[in-house]
Design a protein around this motif. Structure first.
Motif, PDB file in Angstrom:
ATOM      1  N   ALA A  17       0.827  -1.207   0.000  1.00  0.00           N
ATOM      2  CA  ALA A  17       0.000   0.000   0.000  1.00  0.00           C
ATOM      3  C   ALA A  17       0.861   1.256   0.000  1.00  0.00           C
ATOM      4  O   ALA A  17       0.553   2.242  -0.693  1.00  0.00           O
ATOM      5  CB  ALA A  17      -0.931  -0.002   1.207  1.00  0.00           C
ATOM      6  N   ASN A  18       1.950   1.236   0.753  1.00  0.00           N
ATOM      7  CA  ASN A  18       2.844   2.395   0.800  1.00  0.00           C
ATOM      8  C   ASN A  18       3.550   2.606  -0.532  1.00  0.00           C
ATOM      9  O   ASN A  18       3.753   3.750  -0.959  1.00  0.00           O
ATOM     10  CB  ASN A  18       3.870   2.231   1.921  1.00  0.00           C
ATOM     11  N   ARG A  19       3.928   1.509  -1.203  1.00  0.00           N
ATOM     12  CA  ARG A  19       4.548   1.638  -2.528  1.00  0.00           C
ATOM     13  C   ARG A  19       3.580   2.273  -3.519  1.00  0.00           C
ATOM     14  O   ARG A  19       3.945   3.159  -4.295  1.00  0.00           O
ATOM     15  CB  ARG A  19       5.015   0.274  -3.037  1.00  0.00           C
ATOM     16  N   VAL A  48      10.071   6.283   2.987  1.00  0.00           N
ATOM     17  CA  VAL A  48      10.129   6.757   1.602  1.00  0.00           C
ATOM     18  C   VAL A  48      11.452   6.358   0.966  1.00  0.00           C
ATOM     19  O   VAL A  48      11.493   5.889  -0.177  1.00  0.00           O
ATOM     20  CB  VAL A  48       9.934   8.288   1.549  1.00  0.00           C
ATOM     21  N   SER A  49      12.539   6.522   1.695  1.00  0.00           N
ATOM     22  CA  SER A  49      13.854   6.164   1.167  1.00  0.00           C
ATOM     23  C   SER A  49      13.920   4.682   0.811  1.00  0.00           C
ATOM     24  O   SER A  49      14.438   4.305  -0.247  1.00  0.00           O
ATOM     25  CB  SER A  49      14.930   6.516   2.196  1.00  0.00           C
ATOM     26  N   THR A  50      13.386   3.826   1.679  1.00  0.00           N
ATOM     27  CA  THR A  50      13.380   2.385   1.422  1.00  0.00           C
ATOM     28  C   THR A  50      12.549   2.057   0.188  1.00  0.00           C
ATOM     29  O   THR A  50      12.966   1.283  -0.682  1.00  0.00           O
ATOM     30  CB  THR A  50      12.818   1.626   2.635  1.00  0.00           C
ATOM     31  N   ILE A  51      11.355   2.654   0.093  1.00  0.00           N
ATOM     32  CA  ILE A  51      10.468   2.376  -1.039  1.00  0.00           C
ATOM     33  C   ILE A  51      11.090   2.860  -2.346  1.00  0.00           C
ATOM     34  O   ILE A  51      11.015   2.174  -3.373  1.00  0.00           O
ATOM     35  CB  ILE A  51       9.094   3.028  -0.806  1.00  0.00           C
ATOM     36  N   VAL A  52      11.712   4.030  -2.320  1.00  0.00           N
ATOM     37  CA  VAL A  52      12.344   4.554  -3.530  1.00  0.00           C
ATOM     38  C   VAL A  52      13.454   3.625  -3.996  1.00  0.00           C
ATOM     39  O   VAL A  52      13.611   3.367  -5.201  1.00  0.00           O
ATOM     40  CB  VAL A  52      12.882   5.985  -3.290  1.00  0.00           C
ATOM     41  N   ARG A  53      14.243   3.087  -3.069  1.00  0.00           N
ATOM     42  CA  ARG A  53      15.308   2.141  -3.448  1.00  0.00           C
ATOM     43  C   ARG A  53      14.715   0.903  -4.118  1.00  0.00           C
ATOM     44  O   ARG A  53      15.236   0.400  -5.117  1.00  0.00           O
ATOM     45  CB  ARG A  53      16.117   1.736  -2.218  1.00  0.00           C
ATOM     46  N   ALA A  57      15.288  -0.121  -8.078  1.00  0.00           N
ATOM     47  CA  ALA A  57      15.836  -1.412  -8.474  1.00  0.00           C
ATOM     48  C   ALA A  57      14.908  -2.145  -9.437  1.00  0.00           C
ATOM     49  O   ALA A  57      15.359  -2.900 -10.308  1.00  0.00           O
ATOM     50  CB  ALA A  57      16.092  -2.274  -7.234  1.00  0.00           C
ATOM     51  N   ALA A  58      13.592  -1.916  -9.294  1.00  0.00           N
ATOM     52  CA  ALA A  58      12.616  -2.580 -10.151  1.00  0.00           C
ATOM     53  C   ALA A  58      12.405  -1.860 -11.477  1.00  0.00           C
ATOM     54  O   ALA A  58      11.669  -2.339 -12.336  1.00  0.00           O
ATOM     55  CB  ALA A  58      11.282  -2.696  -9.420  1.00  0.00           C
ATOM     56  N   GLY A  59      13.038  -0.690 -11.635  1.00  0.00           N
ATOM     57  CA  GLY A  59      12.896   0.049 -12.882  1.00  0.00           C
ATOM     58  C   GLY A  59      11.624   0.858 -12.986  1.00  0.00           C
ATOM     59  O   GLY A  59      11.264   1.325 -14.068  1.00  0.00           O
ATOM     60  N   VAL A  60      10.940   1.078 -11.852  1.00  0.00           N
ATOM     61  CA  VAL A  60       9.688   1.841 -11.870  1.00  0.00           C
ATOM     62  C   VAL A  60       9.964   3.337 -11.781  1.00  0.00           C
ATOM     63  O   VAL A  60       9.244   4.137 -12.379  1.00  0.00           O
ATOM     64  CB  VAL A  60       8.763   1.396 -10.717  1.00  0.00           C
ATOM     65  N   VAL A  61      10.991   3.734 -11.033  1.00  0.00           N
ATOM     66  CA  VAL A  61      11.323   5.158 -10.892  1.00  0.00           C
ATOM     67  C   VAL A  61      12.765   5.399 -11.289  1.00  0.00           C
ATOM     68  O   VAL A  61      13.583   4.476 -11.355  1.00  0.00           O
ATOM     69  CB  VAL A  61      11.092   5.664  -9.440  1.00  0.00           C
ATOM     70  N   ASP A  62      13.054   6.658 -11.536  1.00  0.00           N
ATOM     71  CA  ASP A  62      14.424   7.134 -11.715  1.00  0.00           C
ATOM     72  C   ASP A  62      14.693   8.202 -10.658  1.00  0.00           C
ATOM     73  O   ASP A  62      13.753   8.861 -10.185  1.00  0.00           O
ATOM     74  CB  ASP A  62      14.623   7.754 -13.103  1.00  0.00           C
ATOM     75  N   THR A  63      15.942   8.389 -10.298  1.00  0.00           N
ATOM     76  CA  THR A  63      16.310   9.446  -9.356  1.00  0.00           C
ATOM     77  C   THR A  63      17.417  10.300  -9.959  1.00  0.00           C
ATOM     78  O   THR A  63      18.194   9.833 -10.796  1.00  0.00           O
ATOM     79  CB  THR A  63      16.788   8.876  -8.011  1.00  0.00           C
ATOM     80  N   ARG A 389       6.120  -4.195 -10.078  1.00  0.00           N
ATOM     81  CA  ARG A 389       6.697  -5.540  -9.972  1.00  0.00           C
ATOM     82  C   ARG A 389       7.920  -5.435  -9.073  1.00  0.00           C
ATOM     83  O   ARG A 389       9.042  -5.285  -9.530  1.00  0.00           O
ATOM     84  CB  ARG A 389       7.094  -6.069 -11.351  1.00  0.00           C
ATOM     85  N   VAL A 390       7.672  -5.465  -7.765  1.00  0.00           N
ATOM     86  CA  VAL A 390       8.738  -5.266  -6.791  1.00  0.00           C
ATOM     87  C   VAL A 390       8.775  -6.462  -5.858  1.00  0.00           C
ATOM     88  O   VAL A 390       7.808  -6.733  -5.142  1.00  0.00           O
ATOM     89  CB  VAL A 390       8.514  -3.981  -5.966  1.00  0.00           C
TER      90      VAL A 390
END
Length: 414
Positions: A17-19, A48-53, A57-63, A389-390
């Motif tokens: 849910a948080n993701r 937030v930091s954990t979810i972003v990592r 890694a799953a290719g859903v976001v970029d930073t 897909r995480v």
């Protein structure tokens, strides 16, 4: 089920849910720093930091590194490989199509003039051709597109997808624009009034981003408004909220396309402006009026300023009803700057009952002539589910799931 398994399942559900919350928040704003994400979602910065990592890694976001208030920060955006979207603005006399990604960045665009009272079949054919052309230009295909948003200069009934006021676009009344384009392109299509889309764009990315209650006024061939209350667009029961161009202001008045007489559009719409300038300037287009006003033409400036006064009086009535923190003015005629905005602002403030704590603010659109089409792009992106897909270890640290962890976005980011 054992207590340990139940706890693991509950923790897994909370993590998921948080993701989703993080992804939906990034999708709405196009990009936020991790600190801004924590504020907007109510999650802790550690979560937030954990979810972003995980999402990175799953290719859903970029930073990417950025700065906020002189400090280094990590900007989080959805990855372009997640998909592209298309924004379309079908105006009275122009067609604009943009291709963009989940950051709301426009990566390709094309604008075409349209004839007066353009045919629906020809116009939608042009939309389909331009979409394919833009995709070829960037080396993409229709398979890369998650959805298409369309803005039209008339109210749209969300329950049927049809134009909700007859006569405003002759020949378009019984055409389901979304269904027609969806069949031609094989894509999900979402349609809304262009002033509503301007309101979405400005409240998400532009001049009213820091306000939860705002009004966007589009001044072009006609006048319309988009209303945002509590960070959410207010469309009304039949999609006709904000149709200020059809508020009667003259008695008796000239006939209006809507079937009434003396509406604001009959006083400040492009045909009315052209008629007032015909004797002194001959035949003009709206862009001519704007350019001559910017070049210092006194007669054009006078006509535009008088239009600003008439619009300001109607905006005052809307302001008294909605009590927005800010009124954002866009559309082609807004390119005349303070020639239009100054009289509009003065008339609105003179007519409305001023709030001594939050006085009515009237500002130009930050996105300029792109506001409506960027809003169409945002509509398509908001309406699209991002596949997650995480795969993560159940022992990953997350917050315990208090009410603060799943709180709503703050007003400052609405």
């Amino acid at each position: 089920m054992s207590r340990r398994a139940a706890a693991a399942g509950s923790q897994s559900s909370l993590r998921e849910a948080n993701r989703v919350l993080v992804v939906e928040t990034v999708k709405r704003y196009g990009g936020l720093t991790q600190v801004e994400l924590a504020t907007a979602t109510g999650l802790s910065q550690a979560t937030v930091s954990t979810i972003v990592r995980e999402l990175l890694a799953a290719g859903v976001v970029d930073t990417a590194s950025t700065t906020r208030s002189g400090r280094r920060a990590q900007m989080v955006t959805l990855a372009r490989r997640v998909g592209l979207a298309v924004g379309v603005h079908i105006g009275h006399r122009h067609l604009r199509v943009v291709l963009g990604d989940f950051t709301h960045e426009v990566i390709a665009e094309q604008t075409l003039p349209l004839p007066a009272e353009h045919r629906v079949d020809t116009s939608l054919d042009r939309v389909a051709l331009l979409v394919v052309d833009l995709l070829e230009r960037v080396g993409a295909t229709l398979d890369d597109v998650v959805g298409l948003g369309v803005g039209v200069p008339v109210p749209v009934d969300s329950s049927t997808g049809l134009l909700s006021v007859r006569g405003l676009m002759p020949g378009w009344d019984d055409v389901h624009v979304g269904q027609v384009l969806s069949k031609r392109l094989g894509l999900p299509v979402y349609v809304d009034n262009d002033a509503n889309l301007g309101a979405i764009a400005e409240s998400t990315l532009g001049a009213s981003r820091q306000h939860s209650d705002s009004v966007y006024v589009r001044v072009s061939h006609g006048v319309g408004a988009g209303i945002v209350i509590g960070g959410h667009l207010h469309r009304g029961a039949g999609g006709a909220a904000g149709t200020i161009g059809h508020v009667p202001v003259q008695f008796p008045g000239d006939p209006c396309r809507c079937g009434n007489a003396g509406c604001l559009d009959t006083v400040v719409g492009a045909p009315a402006l052209f008629e007032r300038l015909r004797t002194s300037h001959g035949t003009l287009a709206l862009r001519d009026v704007v350019q001559r006003t910017r070049d210092g033409d006194e007669r054009c400036a006078q006509v535009v300023a008088e239009a600003g006064v008439a619009i300001g009086r109607v905006v005052a009535g809307l302001g008294a009803t909605v009590d927005p923190q800010v009124v954002v003015v866009g559309g082609e005629l807004a390119d005349t700057g303070e020639v239009l905005l100054g009289p509009l602002r003065a008339a609105a403030r003179r007519t409305v009952v001023l709030n001594r704590f939050v006085p009515l603010e009237v500002v130009p659109a930050a996105l300029g002539s792109r506001a409506e089409v960027v809003g169409a792009l945002a509509l398509a992106l908001r309406s699209t589910d991002v596949p997650l897909r995480v795969d993560v270890d159940l022992d990953t640290d997350v917050d315990s799931g208090t009410d603060d962890d799943v709180g709503p976005a703050t007003a400052g980011l609405a």
